[in-house]
Every structure is written in C-alpha cells, then in structure tokens.
Design an enzyme around this catalytic site. Sequence first.
Site: not given
Length: 335
Positions: A56, A125, A224-228, A230, A233
């Site tokens: 990263y 990874h 990415s539990p928030l869908g990156r 997306f 909203g």
Amino acid sequence: MRTRTFAGTQVGAVGLGCMGMSWAYGESERDDAASIALIHEAVDLGVTFLDTAQVYGDGDNEALLGRALAGRRDRVVLATKTGLRVTDRATTSMGRDGSPEHVKRSLEDSLRRLDTDIVDLYYLHRVDPEVPLAETWGAMAELVAEGKVRHLGLSEVTVSQAQEAHDVHPVAAIQSELSLWTRDPMDAPGGSAGGFSGDLISGGGPGDVVGWCRDNNAVFVPFSPLGRGFLTGAVTAADFEDSDYRGRNPRFQEEALKANLRIVDIVKGVAARHGATPAQVAIAWTLAQGDHVIPIPGTKKSKYLNENAGAADLDLTPADLAELNDVPAAVGSRY
Ligand SMILES: NC(=O)c1ccc[n+]([C@@H]2O[C@H](COP(=O)([O-])OP(=O)(O)OC[C@H]3O[C@@H](n4cnc5c(N)ncnc54)[C@H](OP(=O)(O)O)[C@@H]3O)[C@@H](O)[C@H]2O)c1
C-alpha cells in the site's frame, strides 16, 4: 463498542482498513497528518484491529502507521501483508512474489517502517502460483518461530489452500473480499458475477471460506465491506480522478454503476427502518455472518470512522437479512 476475539485478544468488532490513506483511492484527498489523527481517534474509540500491507503506497502506508502508533502500539492488533510487489505505482499494478526470500526480506522492511519489533498478524496477500504454498507458508512460519510475527493469515484463498496451509502452521485469519455485492467466500448464490476471476484463482470459486474459518478457529476478515464505498450510497457517478482505481474497475463503469444502484436502494430501505446509514447496514451484514467475522472498512474521515464503528451495535433482524441476502447480483466483475 462491542468486541470480538482475534487469537485470544479482544478487538473492536469493526476494524480499520488503512489502505486508502496512501493508495488506490483519489490522491487529492490524501493527508498524512489527518490520517494519523484519525488512527489516534480510532484507537481511542476501540477500533483496534488495524490493517495495512507492504504494497500500500509501496511502503508509505506502513510508514504512516508506524508514525501513528508511536506510544500506542500495544493497544492495537497490527496486521500487514507480504507476497506482492508493486510493478507500477501510477496504476497500482502489482505482481506476486511468494518466494521465501521475498517474504522474509519484506518482513524486515515492514518491521522497520511500522517501527515495531513484532507484527501481530502477517498475511500472505496472494498465493504465488510459481511457488508451492507450503514453501511460502513455511517461510512465514519460521518468522513466527523467530518471534517476529505472532500469527499468520491468508488472503483470497480457496478452502483447499487454507487447509493446505493449516496443515503446516495454524491459519489465524483469512481476509477476502466480502460484502453485499461480493459473496464469493461464502459460496452463496447471488454472489458477484465473475467475482472470483481467473486473475486470482483459476477454476471456479473458493468454497465456503467463511465457514472454514469458523470451523478451524480462525477469524474471517471481510475486506472492502462497503463495496469500495459504493454500498454507502455516496458513489452515484463514474467520475473518478486518474489515481482512483475505481475508474478502472468494471463495476464502476457507467452502465454497470447505474445498474448496481438497485443494490444500494435496498440497503437504503433497510437503513431507513433502523434510523441507520447504508454504510452501517453493509457492515452489520458482514458482522451477521458469524461471531468470528471482523470487517475492516476503510476511511480517511472522522465522521465515517464513527459511523462505521456504530455498525457494531446494529442488530439486523432475520427479515432484514433475508432482504439483503436477496439483492441482485452485481453487474461487472470485481477486478
Ligand atoms: N486483501 C486484499 O487484497 C485487500 C484488497 C482491498 C482492500 N483491503 C483492505 O480492506 C480495507 C477496506 O477496503 P477498501 O478501503 O477497499 O473498501 P471499503 O472499506 O469497502 O470502502 C472504502 C471507501 O468507502 C468510503 N467510506 C468509508 N466509510 C464510509 C461511510 N460511512 N460513508 C460513506 N463512504 C464511506 C471511503 O471514503 P474515504 O476514504 O473518503 O473515507 C472509501 O472511499 C482496505 O483499507 C485494506 O486494508 C484488502
């Protein structure tokens, strides 16, 4: 906040992914001083399961964490990863290197940048198809024996790879993408179309990795539990700056993005019933997949950090979960 247990240690049920502070998302929003303040706030809040990786920012993110954790190191479970190399910083392109030499050298670099003498959780990874997994994992196990690493983890593996590694040295954690629009590691219907693509592992899905972790005393860590972003909203148009990798991600291309907003509408509906935010519902859905699940949403903002931590206290009902489990499959592969 509610806690969960990682290898006998209590951590906040919601962790923190630090990648976006130095890598992958828009460069214009990066601010090291603000990120260090955010990490301090996270630790005070009980968000103590922290995630970074050697690649990263090609080391920058580890160095940032090293600075942030001065005087706070013993209050967190610190995870980093090895097994990849940055090949092009501008496009965040990476190649795999699971050689024992790379794994060991990169740990020394990580320890120096993180300003610590031990990593709590050291992940592979990605599995390198050119190197037998037992060889890579064996080298990582030697680092445990040398007292430089406490526990080992894998990322984006199949159940059979998890078992293969586990037979050599215990797998303490598996980190794979899991969210309302990416269900591959649950082997569930309605998962992501083409999600577990040949880019990662050829020949089908990974199997029930979440269940394997539960049965083998390992935690499952949804990335990415928030869908990156997306599923919160907050992303409604495909207008990303060049340094933001979502601009190259199939799910975020204009037509796919528009179609995928149907998923967000359902998340918003559930959130409204609870007086919660869509981000909290997306995180709470991952937490509902088992007591051994510890999601690591990424953020650079105090408002989001607090909101995401609040998801630990959101109990979704069976009716909510049924509705969320039925969201339409995502349009576009996840890589
Ligand atoms: N093992 C792997 O291969 C792998 C791959 C990818 C990621 N990861 C790990 O998983 C972590 C999380 O994944 P991720 O960062 O890719 O995706 P994510 O957590 O699904 O989403 C992060 C995005 O959501 C935004 N966001 C966060 N909270 C929000 C909220 N409450 N409301 C609205 N927007 C919100 C963030 O914005 P701001 O940044 O502006 O706050 C950022 O753009 C990473 O940091 C990394 O540690 C691992």
